[in-house]
Design a protein around this motif. Structure first.
Motif, mmCIF file in Angstrom:
data_model
loop_
_atom_site.group_PDB
_atom_site.id
_atom_site.type_symbol
_atom_site.label_atom_id
_atom_site.label_comp_id
_atom_site.label_asym_id
_atom_site.label_seq_id
_atom_site.Cartn_x
_atom_site.Cartn_y
_atom_site.Cartn_z
ATOM 1 N N THR A 54 0.778 -1.259 0.008
ATOM 2 C CA THR A 54 0.022 -0.079 -0.144
ATOM 3 C C THR A 54 0.802 1.065 0.056
ATOM 4 O O THR A 54 0.621 2.406 -0.549
ATOM 5 N N SER A 55 1.870 1.342 0.895
ATOM 6 C CA SER A 55 2.770 2.194 0.926
ATOM 7 C C SER A 55 3.443 2.782 -0.548
ATOM 8 O O SER A 55 3.641 3.803 -1.006
ATOM 9 N N SER A 56 3.976 1.703 -1.055
ATOM 10 C CA SER A 56 4.632 1.775 -2.518
ATOM 11 C C SER A 56 3.633 2.356 -3.389
ATOM 12 O O SER A 56 3.937 3.193 -4.245
ATOM 13 N N ARG A 57 2.409 1.893 -3.500
ATOM 14 C CA ARG A 57 1.524 2.182 -4.338
ATOM 15 C C ARG A 57 0.941 3.680 -4.179
ATOM 16 O O ARG A 57 0.797 4.618 -5.072
ATOM 17 N N SER A 58 0.752 4.047 -2.791
ATOM 18 C CA SER A 58 0.779 5.546 -2.425
ATOM 19 C C SER A 58 1.827 6.419 -3.026
ATOM 20 O O SER A 58 1.664 7.385 -3.571
ATOM 21 N N THR A 59 2.930 5.732 -2.752
ATOM 22 C CA THR A 59 4.218 6.750 -3.178
ATOM 23 C C THR A 59 4.162 6.819 -4.773
ATOM 24 O O THR A 59 4.405 8.039 -5.310
ATOM 25 N N ASP A 60 3.673 5.956 -5.671
ATOM 26 C CA ASP A 60 3.800 6.057 -6.758
ATOM 27 C C ASP A 60 2.712 6.784 -7.172
ATOM 28 O O ASP A 60 2.787 7.658 -8.213
ATOM 29 N N ALA A 61 1.311 6.733 -6.633
ATOM 30 C CA ALA A 61 0.349 7.617 -7.051
ATOM 31 C C ALA A 61 0.652 9.103 -6.702
ATOM 32 O O ALA A 61 0.193 10.011 -7.580
ATOM 33 N N LEU A 62 1.091 9.435 -5.500
ATOM 34 C CA LEU A 62 1.657 10.689 -5.230
ATOM 35 C C LEU A 62 2.485 11.066 -6.318
ATOM 36 O O LEU A 62 2.458 12.376 -6.810
ATOM 37 N N ALA A 63 3.607 10.519 -6.596
ATOM 38 C CA ALA A 63 4.688 10.913 -7.870
ATOM 39 C C ALA A 63 3.945 11.234 -9.109
ATOM 40 O O ALA A 63 4.067 12.046 -9.799
ATOM 41 N N GLY A 64 2.995 10.447 -9.433
ATOM 42 C CA GLY A 64 2.104 10.648 -10.839
ATOM 43 C C GLY A 64 1.259 11.774 -10.686
ATOM 44 O O GLY A 64 1.257 12.553 -11.591
ATOM 45 N N LYS A 65 0.701 12.080 -9.432
ATOM 46 C CA LYS A 65 -0.209 13.227 -9.162
ATOM 47 C C LYS A 65 0.836 14.436 -9.382
ATOM 48 O O LYS A 65 0.555 15.495 -9.889
ATOM 49 N N GLN A 66 1.768 14.557 -8.982
ATOM 50 C CA GLN A 66 2.876 15.610 -8.811
ATOM 51 C C GLN A 66 3.238 15.855 -10.220
ATOM 52 O O GLN A 66 3.514 17.065 -10.575
ATOM 53 N N VAL A 67 3.672 14.975 -11.106
ATOM 54 C CA VAL A 67 4.031 15.045 -12.460
ATOM 55 C C VAL A 67 2.782 15.657 -13.241
ATOM 56 O O VAL A 67 3.142 16.798 -13.984
ATOM 57 N N GLU A 68 1.339 15.205 -12.799
ATOM 58 C CA GLU A 68 0.405 15.835 -13.596
ATOM 59 C C GLU A 68 0.253 17.372 -13.002
ATOM 60 O O GLU A 68 -0.232 18.287 -14.104
ATOM 61 N N LEU A 69 0.182 17.582 -11.901
ATOM 62 C CA LEU A 69 0.223 18.865 -11.347
ATOM 63 C C LEU A 69 1.337 19.844 -12.156
ATOM 64 O O LEU A 69 0.951 20.688 -12.484
ATOM 65 N N LYS A 70 2.672 19.388 -12.204
ATOM 66 C CA LYS A 70 3.524 20.200 -12.920
ATOM 67 C C LYS A 70 3.196 20.352 -14.328
ATOM 68 O O LYS A 70 3.381 21.641 -14.886
ATOM 69 N N ALA A 71 2.578 19.312 -15.026
ATOM 70 C CA ALA A 71 2.381 19.666 -16.391
ATOM 71 C C ALA A 71 1.329 20.523 -16.635
ATOM 72 O O ALA A 71 1.093 21.500 -17.400
ATOM 73 N N LEU A 72 -0.007 20.361 -15.664
ATOM 74 C CA LEU A 72 -0.904 21.436 -15.755
ATOM 75 C C LEU A 72 -0.562 22.793 -15.375
ATOM 76 O O LEU A 72 -0.907 23.852 -15.940
ATOM 77 N N ASP A 73 0.630 22.934 -14.425
ATOM 78 C CA ASP A 73 0.936 24.364 -14.002
ATOM 79 C C ASP A 73 1.685 24.927 -15.308
ATOM 80 O O ASP A 73 1.603 26.013 -15.693
ATOM 81 N N MET A 74 2.371 24.024 -16.076
ATOM 82 C CA MET A 74 3.232 24.471 -17.341
ATOM 83 C C MET A 74 2.059 25.117 -18.407
ATOM 84 O O MET A 74 2.291 25.909 -19.058
ATOM 85 N N GLN A 75 1.126 24.319 -18.472
ATOM 86 C CA GLN A 75 0.011 24.328 -19.616
ATOM 87 C C GLN A 75 -0.716 25.764 -19.181
ATOM 88 O O GLN A 75 -1.164 26.725 -20.097
ATOM 89 N N THR A 76 -0.818 26.162 -17.880
ATOM 90 C CA THR A 76 -1.658 27.214 -17.707
ATOM 91 C C THR A 76 -0.812 28.376 -17.387
ATOM 92 O O THR A 76 -1.392 29.538 -17.298
ATOM 93 N N ALA A 77 0.514 28.247 -17.289
ATOM 94 C CA ALA A 77 1.453 29.631 -17.223
ATOM 95 C C ALA A 77 1.022 30.552 -18.153
ATOM 96 O O ALA A 77 1.179 31.929 -17.732
ATOM 97 N N PRO A 78 0.823 30.362 -19.388
ATOM 98 C CA PRO A 78 0.738 31.415 -20.537
ATOM 99 C C PRO A 78 -0.846 32.277 -20.125
ATOM 100 O O PRO A 78 -0.876 33.422 -20.414
ATOM 101 N N LEU A 79 -1.532 31.586 -19.431
ATOM 102 C CA LEU A 79 -2.876 32.315 -18.867
ATOM 103 C C LEU A 79 -2.901 33.198 -17.591
ATOM 104 O O LEU A 79 -3.738 33.853 -17.470
ATOM 105 N N ARG A 80 -1.760 33.088 -16.971
ATOM 106 C CA ARG A 80 -1.616 33.812 -15.897
ATOM 107 C C ARG A 80 -1.300 35.216 -16.184
ATOM 108 O O ARG A 80 -0.729 35.974 -16.860
ATOM 109 N N GLY A 81 -1.961 35.999 -15.355
ATOM 110 C CA GLY A 81 -2.003 37.439 -15.614
ATOM 111 C C GLY A 81 -2.952 38.068 -17.053
ATOM 112 O O GLY A 81 -2.743 38.922 -17.401
ATOM 113 N N LEU A 82 -3.730 37.200 -17.297
ATOM 114 C CA LEU A 82 -4.390 37.248 -18.754
ATOM 115 C C LEU A 82 -5.373 38.538 -18.427
ATOM 116 O O LEU A 82 -5.487 39.394 -19.392
ATOM 117 N N ASP A 83 -6.088 38.564 -17.215
ATOM 118 C CA ASP A 83 -7.027 39.716 -17.120
ATOM 119 C C ASP A 83 -6.227 41.222 -17.089
ATOM 120 O O ASP A 83 -6.662 42.071 -17.747
#
Length: 188
Positions: A19-48
């Motif tokens: 369970t601990s290893s699956r949680s670590t893998d899931a957490l690492a996957g979510k962190q990678v996904e968060l970083k990708a979304l962060d990079m995708q939304t960077a051009p939209l920051r300050g759009l207003d």
């Protein structure tokens, strides 16, 4: 009983590790996904802020480069004519359909003069504070050092200013339609 407790403890330890290893893998996957979304939304920051800056720039452009009324256009073209030394003939102004922000005003004119004078007139139009767009030009002839040029130019007025001009509507012709040349007129 002791063997059963030890067996259950080992089983619990193995399950905990899995369970601990699956949680670590899931957490690492979510962190990678968060970083990708962060990079995708960077051009939209300050759009207003950028949209508001664009609106301010548009209003500044309108104030500086869009003529206040029809007579401002005619006056400016006349000043450029005098400054360059060309002679304008067959000047016809028409008005496009009113838009939400601007209404196009078209000028179709014949210009005659020395080549250098015509060049100065065209350069003056292109670089003028009033926003002019040259839509088409055609050399219609040359006689004794004088060059004749037919020119189609557009500028814009605010709809409320254009309504007061009383200009005829611009015929429905595409902007890229070539102007008829003198050779084509002679063949008709």
């Amino acid at each position: 009983l002791l063997v059963l407790v030890i067996g259950l403890a080992i089983r619990l330890g193995l399950d905990w590790a899995a369970t601990s290893s699956r949680s670590t893998d899931a957490l690492a996957g979510k962190q990678v996904e968060l970083k990708a979304l962060d990079m995708q939304t960077a051009p939209l920051r300050g759009l207003d802020k950028r949209v508001e800056d664009s609106r301010v720039q548009i209003q500044s452009f309108y104030a500086k480069r869009i003529p206040a009324n029809y007579s401002s256009i005619a006056t400016r073209v006349g000043e450029l004519q005098v400054k360059s030394g060309v002679r304008l003939s067959r000047v016809q102004y028409t008005q496009g359909p009113p838009g939400d922000e601007l209404t196009e005003i078209s000028m179709d004119a014949g210009i005659s003069g020395a080549y250098s004078e015509i060049m100065h007139f065209v350069n003056g139009l292109e670089r003028d504070q009033t926003f002019f767009v040259i839509r088409a030009m055609a050399l219609t002839g040359q006689q004794g050092g004088l060059v004749n040029l037919r020119l189609r130019v557009s500028t814009w007025l605010r709809p409320e200013d254009a309504a007061a001009s009383g200009l005829p509507p611009t015929p429905d012709t595409p902007d890229t339609a070539p102007l008829p040349s003198s050779a084509a007129k002679e063949g008709m």
